[in-house]
Design a protein around this motif. Structure first.
Motif, mmCIF file in Angstrom:
data_model
loop_
_atom_site.group_PDB
_atom_site.id
_atom_site.type_symbol
_atom_site.label_atom_id
_atom_site.label_comp_id
_atom_site.label_asym_id
_atom_site.label_seq_id
_atom_site.Cartn_x
_atom_site.Cartn_y
_atom_site.Cartn_z
ATOM 1 N N MET A 182 0.769 -1.101 -0.026
ATOM 2 C CA MET A 182 -0.036 0.013 -0.091
ATOM 3 C C MET A 182 1.056 1.449 0.028
ATOM 4 O O MET A 182 0.717 2.352 -0.957
ATOM 5 C CB MET A 182 -0.932 -0.048 1.312
ATOM 6 C CG MET A 182 -1.887 1.055 1.076
ATOM 7 S SD MET A 182 -3.121 0.831 2.439
ATOM 8 C CE MET A 182 -4.430 0.827 1.608
ATOM 9 N N ALA A 183 2.044 1.140 0.708
ATOM 10 C CA ALA A 183 2.828 2.500 0.839
ATOM 11 C C ALA A 183 3.543 2.624 -0.541
ATOM 12 O O ALA A 183 3.561 3.771 -0.975
ATOM 13 C CB ALA A 183 3.843 2.243 2.043
ATOM 14 N N ILE B 108 4.182 5.826 -5.391
ATOM 15 C CA ILE B 108 3.952 5.960 -6.624
ATOM 16 C C ILE B 108 3.154 6.780 -7.228
ATOM 17 O O ILE B 108 3.505 7.688 -8.305
ATOM 18 C CB ILE B 108 3.727 4.350 -7.551
ATOM 19 C CG1 ILE B 108 5.034 3.527 -7.240
ATOM 20 C CG2 ILE B 108 3.582 4.579 -8.996
ATOM 21 C CD1 ILE B 108 4.610 2.100 -7.543
ATOM 22 N N HIS B 109 1.684 6.664 -6.910
ATOM 23 C CA HIS B 109 0.827 7.859 -7.520
ATOM 24 C C HIS B 109 0.548 9.120 -6.869
ATOM 25 O O HIS B 109 -0.070 9.901 -7.254
ATOM 26 C CB HIS B 109 -0.391 7.029 -7.540
ATOM 27 C CG HIS B 109 -0.403 5.670 -8.391
ATOM 28 N ND1 HIS B 109 -0.313 4.481 -8.062
ATOM 29 C CD2 HIS B 109 -0.602 5.758 -9.871
ATOM 30 C CE1 HIS B 109 -0.260 3.733 -8.957
ATOM 31 N NE2 HIS B 109 -0.596 4.639 -10.173
ATOM 32 N N THR B 110 1.446 9.395 -5.710
ATOM 33 C CA THR B 110 1.034 10.439 -5.128
ATOM 34 C C THR B 110 2.555 11.130 -4.755
ATOM 35 O O THR B 110 2.692 12.453 -4.630
ATOM 36 C CB THR B 110 0.348 10.480 -3.837
ATOM 37 O OG1 THR B 110 1.233 9.990 -2.809
ATOM 38 C CG2 THR B 110 -0.856 9.938 -3.879
ATOM 39 N N VAL C 245 -5.339 6.741 -5.123
ATOM 40 C CA VAL C 245 -4.490 5.497 -5.787
ATOM 41 C C VAL C 245 -5.510 4.658 -6.437
ATOM 42 O O VAL C 245 -5.456 4.567 -7.802
ATOM 43 C CB VAL C 245 -3.782 4.614 -4.904
ATOM 44 C CG1 VAL C 245 -3.059 3.630 -5.599
ATOM 45 C CG2 VAL C 245 -2.499 5.708 -4.219
ATOM 46 N N GLU C 246 -6.644 4.294 -5.882
ATOM 47 C CA GLU C 246 -7.502 3.168 -6.339
ATOM 48 C C GLU C 246 -8.222 3.652 -7.708
ATOM 49 O O GLU C 246 -8.216 2.625 -8.532
ATOM 50 C CB GLU C 246 -8.551 3.054 -5.360
ATOM 51 C CG GLU C 246 -9.465 1.703 -5.345
ATOM 52 C CD GLU C 246 -10.325 1.507 -3.923
ATOM 53 O OE1 GLU C 246 -9.997 0.455 -3.214
ATOM 54 O OE2 GLU C 246 -11.167 2.162 -4.018
ATOM 55 N N ILE D 6 -6.558 7.965 1.914
ATOM 56 C CA ILE D 6 -5.569 8.557 0.811
ATOM 57 C C ILE D 6 -5.325 7.686 -0.183
ATOM 58 O O ILE D 6 -5.498 8.084 -1.407
ATOM 59 C CB ILE D 6 -4.135 8.582 1.752
ATOM 60 C CG1 ILE D 6 -4.185 9.992 2.744
ATOM 61 C CG2 ILE D 6 -3.058 8.948 0.337
ATOM 62 C CD1 ILE D 6 -2.995 10.114 3.522
ATOM 63 N N PHE D 7 -5.381 6.213 0.068
ATOM 64 C CA PHE D 7 -5.409 5.200 -0.828
ATOM 65 C C PHE D 7 -6.531 5.312 -1.864
ATOM 66 O O PHE D 7 -6.396 5.317 -2.945
ATOM 67 C CB PHE D 7 -5.254 3.760 -0.108
ATOM 68 C CG PHE D 7 -4.945 2.860 -1.283
ATOM 69 C CD1 PHE D 7 -3.882 2.705 -1.828
ATOM 70 C CD2 PHE D 7 -6.245 2.064 -1.619
ATOM 71 C CE1 PHE D 7 -3.601 1.326 -2.860
ATOM 72 C CE2 PHE D 7 -6.083 0.996 -2.474
ATOM 73 C CZ PHE D 7 -4.802 0.704 -3.028
ATOM 74 N N GLY D 8 -7.900 5.305 -1.047
ATOM 75 C CA GLY D 8 -9.007 5.276 -1.839
ATOM 76 C C GLY D 8 -9.131 6.363 -2.842
ATOM 77 O O GLY D 8 -9.803 6.258 -3.835
#
Length: 509
Positions: free
Chosen positions: A329-330, A335-337, A378-379, A373-375
Motif C-alpha cells: 500500500m505504501a 508511486i501515485h502521489t 490511488v484506487e 488517501i489510498f481510496g
RNA sequence: GAUCUCGUAGCUCAGCCGGUAGAGCAUUUGACUUUUAAUCAAAGGGUCAUGGGUUCGAGUCCCAUCGAGAUCACCA
C-alpha cells in the motif's frame, strides 16, 4: 380490487373468453413433448443429409406476419428465435377453417406460449423455418409485451430501455432484451467456474447463518430485525467470515460459501443493499498462497467466459493473465502521489491528506487516514488487476500481524477497474491479540466510527480452543460480474435490484 | 442524505414563445398462400406521474410530493 385495463388488455381478455368458447383450453395440462430447441435446429439442420422431419418445440409467439391463407411467425424459446410457416389448409385439412381464420389469425397474441410440431425447411429467402403441421396453445398472455424490432442492418427499434421498468419487471426485460439474458447466463457461468475451481481443490461448500445475534467480519452498518419467540434482536449478516473461521476451528481445512450479505448503506450503481460475496478459508496457508490461488481462479473465469484473459470493459481492455502487479500500500501511494507515508504519524497523515484535498474528520485513526488517501488518490487509477499488500493494523482487526513489519498486517486486496474485488488475510488466530483488536474497535466506535466492529465473545472462545494458521479471502461476485459482463451498473448483474416499493392505486371495497 | 436531469398511448419518443393531444411500432377491421422492421387501406386508443398555484386559458410557467437516472457523500 379495481384495476384499470388498457384496450389491449381488454381485447386479450375477450380473446381468452372466445378461445374457451371454441373449446380450446387456454391453460392446458402442462406436459408438451418438446424434442428440440431453436438453437439446436440452427446448428444441426442440413437440408441434404438431415432433413429434421419431426421437430416439436415450444415457446413464446413473438411476431406474426399474416399473408392471407399462409402466415409467418416467430417463436422464441430458450435457444433464441426461429421462424414458423403456417398454412391454412395444412392446419385445417377439412372444410372448417376456423382454427386458422379465427383462432390463429385473431385470438393468438404476441407473448402467448404455443407448441408446434412440424418439419424444418428453408424458405425462398433462405430463412430457416419450421413448417408447422400442428399448433397448440400452451398459455395465453393477457398483457402486451413491448414489441422490439430489429431491422436488416441489425438496428434495434423501440427497444425496451426504461431502467425503472426493466428492473421492476425483469421478466419482461428478459423476454424482450436478449442481451440481458446473456449477461445473467454469463454471471451464472462465472459462479459455476469459481465453485468448480474450489471444489476441485478439495474445499467444502458450506452454509452459515444469515440471522446473527452479533454482526461482524466486516466494517459496515447492519440491518436489524427481531425474533419474536426469542424476543431478541438479530442482525442480517454483513459478512460470514467469523462463522467460516469457527468451522476451520472445528476441523474443516477448506471451506467456502457464496453468501448474500446485507449492508444498510447507500445505494448507487456500485452498491445494492444485498450483494453476493464468496468467502474461502484454507488452513495451513497464508495470504501469499491465497494471492496465487485467487489470481489463478479469476484468470480461469476470464478464460471460461471469453476464451481469453483479456476482457473488454467499456473503453478499456482488462487483462487477467498471470502474474498481476503486486505493490504494498505504501509503495502504491508513493508511486501515485509521491508521498512516502511510511514514517508519518496520525498528524502527519492528516496533513498529507489535507495537501491532497482529501477530507478527514476527528473520528479517523491512523489506519483510516491511510485508507482514505489510498481510496482517493490511488484506487481510481488501478484498472488492471493489481494486488495491494501490507495494510495498517488499525484498519484490519481480523488479520495477522505482518511477520516482518511492525504496524502492518498480512493482507491483500485486488483492485480492478478502480474497485476492490477481493480482500484477503493471513487470518489472525492469536486469541489474545484478537481480543485487543476488538477492544481497539470499540474505542473507534466511541470516537464516532459507526462501522466499527463489535466484540464477539463466542468467536474469541473458538479462537482460544485454537485455529490453525489460515488464509481467507472474500471476492465480490457482483463487482466481478460487472467486469466480466461489461456492465457499468450493479443493477444490470442482479436480477432484482433493490428499488423503492411501487405505490399501487388505492384499493377500495 | 445533497445537487442536477427526467416522468406525455402497451413500447420508443415529438410537442416551439402558454392557445383543440401528435408520430412510429403495437391494437382493431379489411386485402394478401414464401414473408421477415412484411406490405396496402381504414379505425380506435390519453387523469400529459400526483396535488396545489399563476393565468381568460397550463403537457408547457411556479411550488410541493412520489418515482427513476446521473454526479457527490458512505461503502464492497
Amino acid at each position: 380490487m379495481s384495476t384499470h385495463l388498457s384496450d389491449q388488455e381488454i381485447v386479450r381478455r375477450e380473446a381468452l373468453q372466445r378461445i374457451r368458447e371454441m373449446g380450446i383450453d387456454p391453460y392446458p395440462a402442462p406436459t408438451y413433448p418438446v424434442n428440440t430447441l431453436s438453437s439446436a435446429i440452427r446448428t444441426s439442420y442440413d437440408p441434404d443429409n438431415n432433413p429434421l422431419p419431426d421437430v416439436c418445440l415450444a415457446g413464446r409467439l413473438m411476431q406474426v406476419r399474416v399473408m392471407g391463407k399462409a402466415s409467418f411467425a416467430e417463436l422464441q424459446d430458450a435457444g433464441g428465435r426461429i421462424q414458423l410457416y403456417v398454412n391454412r389448409d395444412e392446419l385445417c385439412p377439412g372444410d372448417d377453417k376456423s382454427f386458422y381464420n379465427e383462432f390463429f389469425k385473431k385470438l393468438l397474441d404476441i407473448g402467448d406460449f404455443i407448441g408446434v410440431r412440424g418439419h424444418v425447411f428453408t424458405t425462398q429467402t433462405g430463412e430457416l423455418t419450421v413448417h408447422v403441421q400442428s399448433l397448440t396453445l400452451l398459455a395465453k398472455s393477457l398483457r402486451p409485451l413491448p414489441v422490439v424490432k430489429t431491422d436488416a442492418e441489425g438496428q434495434v427499434h423501440d427497444a425496451f430501455t426504461d431502467p425503472e421498468l426493466r428492473h421492476r419487471q425483469r421478466y419482461v426485460d428478459l423476454v424482450v432484451n436478449p442481451g440481458v439474458r446473456e449477461t445473467f447466463l454469463r454471471r451464472s457461468r462465472m459462479i459455476q467456474e469459481m465453485r468448480n475451481c474450489m471444489l476441485e481443490s478439495g474445499f467444502l461448500e458450506v452454509e452459515t447463518p444469515v440471522l446473527q445475534p452479533l454482526y461482524g467480519g466486516a466494517l459496515a452498518r447492519p440491518f436489524k430485525t427481531h425474533h419474536n419467540t426469542l424476543d431478541t434482536t438479530l442482525y442480517l449478516r454483513i459478512a460470514n467470515e467469523l462463522y467460516l473461521k469457527r468451522l476451520v476451528v472445528g476441523g474443516f481445512d477448506g471451506v467456502f460459501e457464496f453468501a448474500k450479505n446485507f449492508r444498510n448503506e447507500g445505494m448507487s450503481r456500485f452498491h445494492n443493499p444485498e450483494f453476493t460475496l464468496v468467502e474461502l478459508y484454507v488452513a495451513y496457508k497464508d495470504c501469499y498462497w491465497m494471492m496465487d490461488f485467487v489470481e489463478a481462479m479469476i484468470e480461469r473465469v476470464a478464460l471460461a467466459l471469453h476464451g481469453d484473459t483479456r476482457v473488454t470493459v467499456g473503453e478499456k481492455i482488462i487483462d487477467f493473465k498471470r502474474p498481476w502487479k503486486r505493490y504494498t500500500m505504501a509503495e502504491a501511494i508513493q508511486i501515485h502521489t509521491g508521498t512516502d507515508i511510511r514514517h508519518l504519524d496520525e498528524n502527519g497523515l492528516r496533513e498529507a491528506a489535507r495537501r491532497m484535498n482529501i477530507e478527514t474528520d476527528a473520528s479517523m485513526g491512523k489506519g483510516k487516514l491511510i485508507d482514505e488517501i489510498f481510496g482517493a488518490a490511488v484506487e481510481p487509477l488501478l484498472i488492471q488487476p493489481t494486488f495491494i499488500t501490507d495494510y495498517p493494523v488499525e484498519m484490519s482487526p481480523l488479520a495477522k500481524r505482518h511477520r516482518d513489519h511492525d504496524g502492518l498486517v498480512e493482507r491483500f486486496e485486488v483492485i480492478c477497474n478502480a474497485k476492490e474485488i477481493a480482500n484477503a488475510f493471513s487470518e489472525l488466530n492469536d486469541p489474545l491479540d484478537q481480543r485487543e483488536r476488538f477492544e481497539d474497535q470499540i474505542k473507534l466506535g466511541l470516537r464516532g466510527d459507526a462501522e466499527a466492529m463489535m466484540l464477539d465473545e463466542d468467536f474469541l472462545r473458538a479462537l482460544e480452543y485454537g485455529m490453525p494458521p489460515t488464509a481467507g479471502v472474500g471476492i465480490g461476485i457482483d463487482r466481478l460480474a460487472m467486469i466480466m459482463t461489461n456492465q457499468d451498473s450493479i443493477q444490470e448483474v442482479i436480477f432484482f435490484p433493490q428499488m423503492r416499493p411501487e405505490r399501487h392505486a388505492e384499493v377500495e371495497d
